[in-house]
Design a protein around this motif. Structure first.
Motif, PDB file in Angstrom:
ATOM      1  N   GLY A 276     -12.536   2.589   1.663  1.00 57.78           N
ATOM      2  CA  GLY A 276     -12.691   1.160   1.914  1.00 57.78           C
ATOM      3  C   GLY A 276     -14.025   0.650   1.411  1.00 57.78           C
ATOM      4  O   GLY A 276     -14.123  -0.473   0.884  1.00 57.78           O
ATOM      5  N   SER A 277     -15.069   1.467   1.562  1.00 54.02           N
ATOM      6  CA  SER A 277     -16.386   1.068   1.050  1.00 54.02           C
ATOM      7  C   SER A 277     -16.360   0.955  -0.468  1.00 54.02           C
ATOM      8  O   SER A 277     -17.004   0.066  -1.051  1.00 54.02           O
ATOM      9  CB  SER A 277     -17.438   2.098   1.472  1.00 54.02           C
ATOM     10  OG  SER A 277     -17.651   2.062   2.871  1.00 54.02           O
ATOM     11  N   ALA A 278     -15.617   1.841  -1.125  1.00 59.24           N
ATOM     12  CA  ALA A 278     -15.507   1.770  -2.580  1.00 59.24           C
ATOM     13  C   ALA A 278     -14.820   0.478  -3.006  1.00 59.24           C
ATOM     14  O   ALA A 278     -15.213  -0.141  -4.013  1.00 59.24           O
ATOM     15  CB  ALA A 278     -14.730   2.988  -3.093  1.00 59.24           C
ATOM     16  N   VAL A 279     -13.806   0.042  -2.258  1.00 57.13           N
ATOM     17  CA  VAL A 279     -13.152  -1.238  -2.550  1.00 57.13           C
ATOM     18  C   VAL A 279     -14.168  -2.378  -2.438  1.00 57.13           C
ATOM     19  O   VAL A 279     -14.221  -3.271  -3.293  1.00 57.13           O
ATOM     20  CB  VAL A 279     -11.959  -1.462  -1.593  1.00 57.13           C
ATOM     21  CG1 VAL A 279     -11.415  -2.881  -1.736  1.00 57.13           C
ATOM     22  CG2 VAL A 279     -10.856  -0.451  -1.863  1.00 57.13           C
TER      23      VAL A 279
ATOM     24  N   ARG B 258      -9.338   8.668  -6.634  1.00 57.91           N
ATOM     25  CA  ARG B 258     -10.784   8.861  -6.609  1.00 57.91           C
ATOM     26  C   ARG B 258     -11.482   7.582  -6.141  1.00 57.91           C
ATOM     27  O   ARG B 258     -10.912   6.494  -6.202  1.00 57.91           O
ATOM     28  CB  ARG B 258     -11.268   9.250  -7.998  1.00 57.91           C
ATOM     29  CG  ARG B 258     -10.681  10.556  -8.543  1.00 57.91           C
ATOM     30  CD  ARG B 258     -11.036  10.731 -10.003  1.00 57.91           C
ATOM     31  NE  ARG B 258     -10.531   9.598 -10.790  1.00 57.91           N
ATOM     32  CZ  ARG B 258     -10.738   9.463 -12.094  1.00 57.91           C
ATOM     33  NH1 ARG B 258     -11.456  10.369 -12.757  1.00 57.91           N
ATOM     34  NH2 ARG B 258     -10.267   8.410 -12.752  1.00 57.91           N
ATOM     35  N   LEU B 259     -12.735   7.747  -5.733  1.00 55.64           N
ATOM     36  CA  LEU B 259     -13.491   6.568  -5.311  1.00 55.64           C
ATOM     37  C   LEU B 259     -13.661   5.588  -6.460  1.00 55.64           C
ATOM     38  O   LEU B 259     -13.677   4.368  -6.255  1.00 55.64           O
ATOM     39  CB  LEU B 259     -14.859   6.979  -4.759  1.00 55.64           C
ATOM     40  CG  LEU B 259     -14.863   7.708  -3.408  1.00 55.64           C
ATOM     41  CD1 LEU B 259     -16.296   7.954  -2.949  1.00 55.64           C
ATOM     42  CD2 LEU B 259     -14.099   6.917  -2.356  1.00 55.64           C
ATOM     43  N   THR B 260     -13.785   6.093  -7.673  1.00 62.05           N
ATOM     44  CA  THR B 260     -13.915   5.187  -8.811  1.00 62.05           C
ATOM     45  C   THR B 260     -12.632   4.375  -9.008  1.00 62.05           C
ATOM     46  O   THR B 260     -12.689   3.220  -9.443  1.00 62.05           O
ATOM     47  CB  THR B 260     -14.230   5.995 -10.082  1.00 62.05           C
ATOM     48  OG1 THR B 260     -13.262   7.054 -10.234  1.00 62.05           O
ATOM     49  CG2 THR B 260     -15.629   6.605  -9.992  1.00 62.05           C
ATOM     50  N   ASP B 261     -11.481   4.968  -8.664  1.00 64.23           N
ATOM     51  CA  ASP B 261     -10.227   4.221  -8.735  1.00 64.23           C
ATOM     52  C   ASP B 261     -10.206   3.100  -7.687  1.00 64.23           C
ATOM     53  O   ASP B 261      -9.770   1.977  -7.963  1.00 64.23           O
ATOM     54  CB  ASP B 261      -9.033   5.156  -8.519  1.00 64.23           C
ATOM     55  CG  ASP B 261      -8.935   6.231  -9.591  1.00 64.23           C
ATOM     56  OD1 ASP B 261      -9.183   5.908 -10.759  1.00 64.23           O
ATOM     57  OD2 ASP B 261      -8.629   7.389  -9.239  1.00 64.23           O
ATOM     58  N   TYR B 262     -10.668   3.435  -6.487  1.00 65.20           N
ATOM     59  CA  TYR B 262     -10.727   2.412  -5.436  1.00 65.20           C
ATOM     60  C   TYR B 262     -11.704   1.303  -5.792  1.00 65.20           C
ATOM     61  O   TYR B 262     -11.503   0.130  -5.430  1.00 65.20           O
ATOM     62  CB  TYR B 262     -11.122   3.054  -4.103  1.00 65.20           C
ATOM     63  CG  TYR B 262      -9.964   3.708  -3.373  1.00 65.20           C
ATOM     64  CD1 TYR B 262      -9.087   2.958  -2.610  1.00 65.20           C
ATOM     65  CD2 TYR B 262      -9.748   5.082  -3.457  1.00 65.20           C
ATOM     66  CE1 TYR B 262      -8.022   3.548  -1.935  1.00 65.20           C
ATOM     67  CE2 TYR B 262      -8.690   5.688  -2.793  1.00 65.20           C
ATOM     68  CZ  TYR B 262      -7.826   4.915  -2.035  1.00 65.20           C
ATOM     69  OH  TYR B 262      -6.762   5.511  -1.378  1.00 65.20           O
TER      70      TYR B 262
ATOM     71  N   VAL C 289      -8.972  -6.795  -6.065  1.00 62.10           N
ATOM     72  CA  VAL C 289      -8.837  -7.499  -4.784  1.00 62.10           C
ATOM     73  C   VAL C 289      -9.607  -8.810  -4.822  1.00 62.10           C
ATOM     74  O   VAL C 289      -9.097  -9.874  -4.458  1.00 62.10           O
ATOM     75  CB  VAL C 289      -9.333  -6.616  -3.621  1.00 62.10           C
ATOM     76  CG1 VAL C 289      -9.527  -7.457  -2.357  1.00 62.10           C
ATOM     77  CG2 VAL C 289      -8.354  -5.486  -3.350  1.00 62.10           C
ATOM     78  N   GLU C 290     -10.866  -8.750  -5.283  1.00 60.68           N
ATOM     79  CA  GLU C 290     -11.688  -9.956  -5.306  1.00 60.68           C
ATOM     80  C   GLU C 290     -11.144 -10.966  -6.322  1.00 60.68           C
ATOM     81  O   GLU C 290     -11.153 -12.177  -6.072  1.00 60.68           O
ATOM     82  CB  GLU C 290     -13.136  -9.598  -5.639  1.00 60.68           C
ATOM     83  CG  GLU C 290     -14.095 -10.771  -5.575  1.00 60.68           C
ATOM     84  CD  GLU C 290     -14.406 -11.255  -4.177  1.00 60.68           C
ATOM     85  OE1 GLU C 290     -15.457 -11.892  -3.974  1.00 60.68           O
ATOM     86  OE2 GLU C 290     -13.583 -11.008  -3.248  1.00 60.68           O
TER      87      GLU C 290
ATOM     88  N   SER D 229      -2.615   4.281  -4.910  1.00 60.15           N
ATOM     89  CA  SER D 229      -3.386   4.126  -3.679  1.00 60.15           C
ATOM     90  C   SER D 229      -3.444   2.647  -3.303  1.00 60.15           C
ATOM     91  O   SER D 229      -3.678   1.794  -4.178  1.00 60.15           O
ATOM     92  CB  SER D 229      -4.817   4.656  -3.872  1.00 60.15           C
ATOM     93  OG  SER D 229      -4.806   6.044  -4.128  1.00 60.15           O
ATOM     94  N   LEU D 230      -3.231   2.375  -2.032  1.00 52.28           N
ATOM     95  CA  LEU D 230      -3.325   0.993  -1.549  1.00 52.28           C
ATOM     96  C   LEU D 230      -4.791   0.643  -1.329  1.00 52.28           C
ATOM     97  O   LEU D 230      -5.534   1.401  -0.699  1.00 52.28           O
ATOM     98  CB  LEU D 230      -2.542   0.832  -0.245  1.00 52.28           C
ATOM     99  CG  LEU D 230      -1.039   1.106  -0.312  1.00 52.28           C
ATOM    100  CD1 LEU D 230      -0.395   0.894   1.055  1.00 52.28           C
ATOM    101  CD2 LEU D 230      -0.382   0.213  -1.342  1.00 52.28           C
ATOM    102  N   ALA D 231      -5.193  -0.518  -1.831  1.00 46.93           N
ATOM    103  CA  ALA D 231      -6.579  -0.947  -1.692  1.00 46.93           C
ATOM    104  C   ALA D 231      -6.758  -1.952  -0.568  1.00 46.93           C
ATOM    105  O   ALA D 231      -7.717  -1.872   0.209  1.00 46.93           O
ATOM    106  CB  ALA D 231      -7.077  -1.552  -2.999  1.00 46.93           C
ATOM    107  N   LEU D 232      -5.840  -2.926  -0.454  1.00 52.42           N
ATOM    108  CA  LEU D 232      -5.967  -3.947   0.581  1.00 52.42           C
ATOM    109  C   LEU D 232      -4.639  -4.685   0.713  1.00 52.42           C
ATOM    110  O   LEU D 232      -3.877  -4.785  -0.255  1.00 52.42           O
ATOM    111  CB  LEU D 232      -7.077  -4.943   0.231  1.00 52.42           C
ATOM    112  CG  LEU D 232      -7.849  -5.558   1.418  1.00 52.42           C
ATOM    113  CD1 LEU D 232      -8.524  -4.482   2.242  1.00 52.42           C
ATOM    114  CD2 LEU D 232      -8.875  -6.567   0.933  1.00 52.42           C
ATOM    115  N   VAL D 233      -4.384  -5.183   1.925  1.00 52.40           N
ATOM    116  CA  VAL D 233      -3.220  -6.014   2.201  1.00 52.40           C
ATOM    117  C   VAL D 233      -3.743  -7.379   2.630  1.00 52.40           C
ATOM    118  O   VAL D 233      -4.540  -7.477   3.573  1.00 52.40           O
ATOM    119  CB  VAL D 233      -2.326  -5.407   3.301  1.00 52.40           C
ATOM    120  CG1 VAL D 233      -1.105  -6.298   3.551  1.00 52.40           C
ATOM    121  CG2 VAL D 233      -1.900  -3.993   2.933  1.00 52.40           C
TER     122      VAL D 233
END
Length: 716
Positions: free
Chosen positions: A417-420, A616-620, A627-628, A686-690
């Motif tokens: 989540g921090s990576a997102v 990976r965190l880089t993917d997130y 997301v933004e 991988s799901l990033a955000l809903v």
């Protein structure tokens, strides 16, 4: 008149019948004593003997007072007792000097009314037992039921009998001389004024909210003090309308509301009023947790005999103070036995508390340099719980973003989540750079020992008009938690949002069918229930909230941004308490904990689910930029955006789910599987955000942002 013993079940009988001595053959007393159906109790000689031992000694007149025979039709029992003066002197002798003889005489002139004879039964009995009045009036429209016998001191022989009659009979059995009047109407407009006429104190224990207000309206008009006890933590309310005739009803907790305004309200509509009266934040854990379950696993709120008796004790003390003219101001107080027992003191040990430490407040000023402008763009990015998990180093041609491992929560599994959030910050930096005629290229790396993820954005002169035009919308980006309308979103808008995600290397799935939204709402609501019931997750969730009166904080969520209605805001005082959640978890209950999420999701136009290939965190981080991009574009199209991401969002396997919620890991797995099927997410995604999308007015408050030293706090 000879009592008819065949009428022992007459529901109108609640007074003892005094039978005079009759020397004539076949007289009433002799006839009753000879009746084999009647039990005769004659302990009068023992009473007379005890009377003679009292100190100070009673006078001759009292010793010579004629004795009486009292017949109790409902018991078919005849009892020989002392005359009224001697009886009262002996019965109340053990009150002295807790209540002096003079005080007892003064109290015997008082008239007290008790309205509502469930809790009120114990109160009326206490008042009569202590001799705190000479007349007591009782009113209740209801009949005693088996479910009342957990707290009402009646018996199975009283079932089906009016509650006021049951209480009056019990008082008559301890003191047949006490004047008792009953009214079977309860608190109704047609008779309440007559019931209150001539009283000195009113004790109100109705279940009905409008009845509570009605009683107070009439009592205030008659300048009568009103007492009420609530069967939880010994709560007593005192309203001295005799001293403060203009005092607001119920301490003004209901605002300017009349009994007629409450008539006909549904149970749900009454909830915020009831919780304001109860002061939800002060309820015992079990009671607060039980209120959450009313209508789910409980038919109504629970009550215990011990709490009822405690309330009766507190009321008796308040009545005594008022009756004797002692200080008893308006207000409320709790006599919490459980809390007192928790604080039990061991004389063998002593302890002391450390004094609180004052935390200085940092003073910020507005930034002026380009590096600060870029930094302020970065910190406007969204993050889970507004924790802002970044460390930022900036110059005019480069900005470094480092993931701050200290700004994390349990839901932030593996810092995903921090990576997102870091990816969203990088996207904001690129927008700000484009608005200042710079282009930025982001390079992500795994970081070093101090951080698991780093991002570097280098700037060179150049034009990026599509990003530059998002600068003002980016600065205006906000979380909108207000409940909006579920008006459909146009196809062109949805295509634009999908393009925004793809441009950043991610995918966007839109759930806008009503069946899809309903299914998603059910899954997300159950995930929220688990979040509430998991101690670590609940503690972190509540620690994110900033309440009115809290010291200024540059992180977390202002509760006024949550878009809650008054009932939900009051209920939040209960939901924030870990002891309440522990009880609900112990009972495997709390279905209502997900209701808010369910209502928000089902009232939305769509759910937007951002995903990315890879784990990976880089993917997130790439997904965070998407997301933004989606968020800023959606708000630009007039949509309100709120993250509604579930607990399982960043979990990859069973170990992750076990870390999130040890007691609910399997349930989280089932929910995650169902949600991925609903959204059509593939195994390597991988799901990033809903995000919840709706049409709603702008929020009036925005979340604060932690600023760099020397700059002003930001909002977003």
């Amino acid at each position: 008149m000879i009592p008819d013993v065949s009428d022992h079940n007459d529901p109108d009988q609640y007074r003892a019948i005094f039978v005079d001595h009759d020397d004539h053959s076949g007289g009433t007393l002799d006839q009753l004593r000879r009746d084999p159906r009647i039990t005769v109790i004659d302990e009068c000689r023992q009473q007379q003997a005890a009377l003679r031992t009292l100190v100070p000694a009673v006078d001759t007149e009292m010793l010579d007072e004629p004795t009486r025979w009292a017949y109790y039709p409902w018991r078919r029992c005849l009892v020989h007792i002392l005359g009224p003066a001697a009886f009262t002197r002996l019965r109340l002798d053990r009150n002295r000097n807790l209540i002096s003889a003079d005080e007892q005489r003064r109290l015997s002139t008082r008239k007290i009314g008790v309205i509502g004879l469930s809790v009120g039964h114990a109160i009326a009995y206490n008042l009569a037992t202590e001799g705190l009045c000479g007349e007591i009036r009782l009113t209740d429209f209801d009949e005693l039921e088996l479910a009342n016998l957990n707290r009402v001191p009646g018996t199975v022989f009283d079932l089906g009998v009016n509650k006021a009659v049951v209480a009056a009979r019990r008082i008559a059995e301890i003191d047949p001389y006490m004047k008792v009047r009953i009214d079977r109407n309860g608190a109704v407009a047609e008779s309440i004024d007559q019931f209150l006429r001539g009283l000195d104190v009113v004790v109100e224990e109705c279940d009905s909210l409008d009845a509570k207000v009605l009683v107070r309206e009439v009592a205030r008009a008659r300048r009568l003090p009103v007492l009420m006890t609530t069967g939880d933590r010994g709560l007593l309310d005192v309203e001295r309308f005799d001293l403060e005739p203009a005092r607001p009803i119920l301490h003004g907790l209901l605002g300017d509301i009349a009994a007629r305004d409450l008539t006909g309200l549904s149970s749900k509509d009454k909830v915020p009023h009831v919780l304001r009266i109860l002061d939800a934040a002060q309820l015992s854990p079990r009671m607060a947790a039980s209120l959450v379950e009313v209508g789910k696993t409980l038919s109504t709120w629970p009550q215990l005999a011990a709490e009822v008796v405690l309330g009766a004790t507190v009321v008796a003390n308040a009545v005594r103070r008022i009756g004797l003219g002692e200080p008893m101001p308006s207000g409320r107080v709790r006599i919490d036995v459980a809390e007192a027992l928790d604080r039990i003191d061991d004389p063998l040990r002593n302890g002391s508390a450390l004094p609180p430490v004052d935390v200085p407040i940092e003073v910020h000023t507005e930034p002026t340099r380009l590096a600060d402008i870029l930094t302020n763009a970065a910190i406007r990015a969204p993050s889970g719980g507004n924790v802002q998990p970044w460390l930022i180093e900036a110059s005019d041609d480069r900005i470094n973003l480092r993931l701050a491992t200290t700004c994390t929560t349990t839901m932030d599994v593996g810092y995903r989540g921090s990576a997102v959030a870091l990816g969203a910050a990088a996207f904001n930096v690129r927008i700000a750079a484009a608005a200042h005629n710079l282009t930025g290229h982001v390079q992500w790396s795994r970081g070093d020992e101090g951080t698991p993820l780093c991002g570097t954005v280098d700037f060179v002169p150049g034009s990026a008009p599509q990003l530059a035009e998002l600068y003002e919308p980016m600065l205006a980006r906000e979380t909108n938690r207000l409940r909006g309308t579920s008006a459909p979103i146009g196809a062109a808008v949805i295509d634009d949002l999908r393009d925004a995600a793809r441009n950043e290397g991610a995918e966007l799935r839109i759930l806008d069918g009503r069946a899809e939204i309903e299914t998603a709402a059910r899954l997300l609501a159950e995930a929220d229930r688990i979040r509430y019931l998991t101690p670590t997750l609940h503690r972190e969730m509540m620690s994110e909230l900033r309440w009115p009166g809290d010291p200024d904080a540059d992180t977390g969520l202002d509760v006024t941004t949550l878009g809650l209605d008054p009932a939900d805001m009051v209920m939040l005082d209960i939901l924030r308490r870990p002891d309440v959640m522990a009880k609900l978890s112990e009972w495997n209950a709390g279905a209502a904990l997900g209701d808010d999420t369910h209502e928000r999701v089902t009232s939305s136009s769509a759910l937007a689910v951002v995903s990315v290939r890879g784990r990976r965190l880089t993917d997130y981080a790439l997904a965070g930029s998407a997301v933004e991009a989606v968020w800023v574009r959606a708000q630009r199209h007039g949509l309100a955006v709120q993250p509604v991401s579930p607990v399982f969002l960043y979990a990859h396997d069973d170990d992750d789910r076990q870390l999130l919620s040890p007691d609910h890991a399997d349930a989280l797995g089932d929910l995650q599987y169902a949600f991925r099927r609903l959204t059509g997410t593939e195994r390597d995604e991988s799901l990033a955000l809903v995000l919840r999308l709706s049409y709603a007015p702008r929020p009036t408050v925005r979340s604060r942002r932690r600023a760099r030293s020397g700059s002003a706090p930001q909002y977003g």
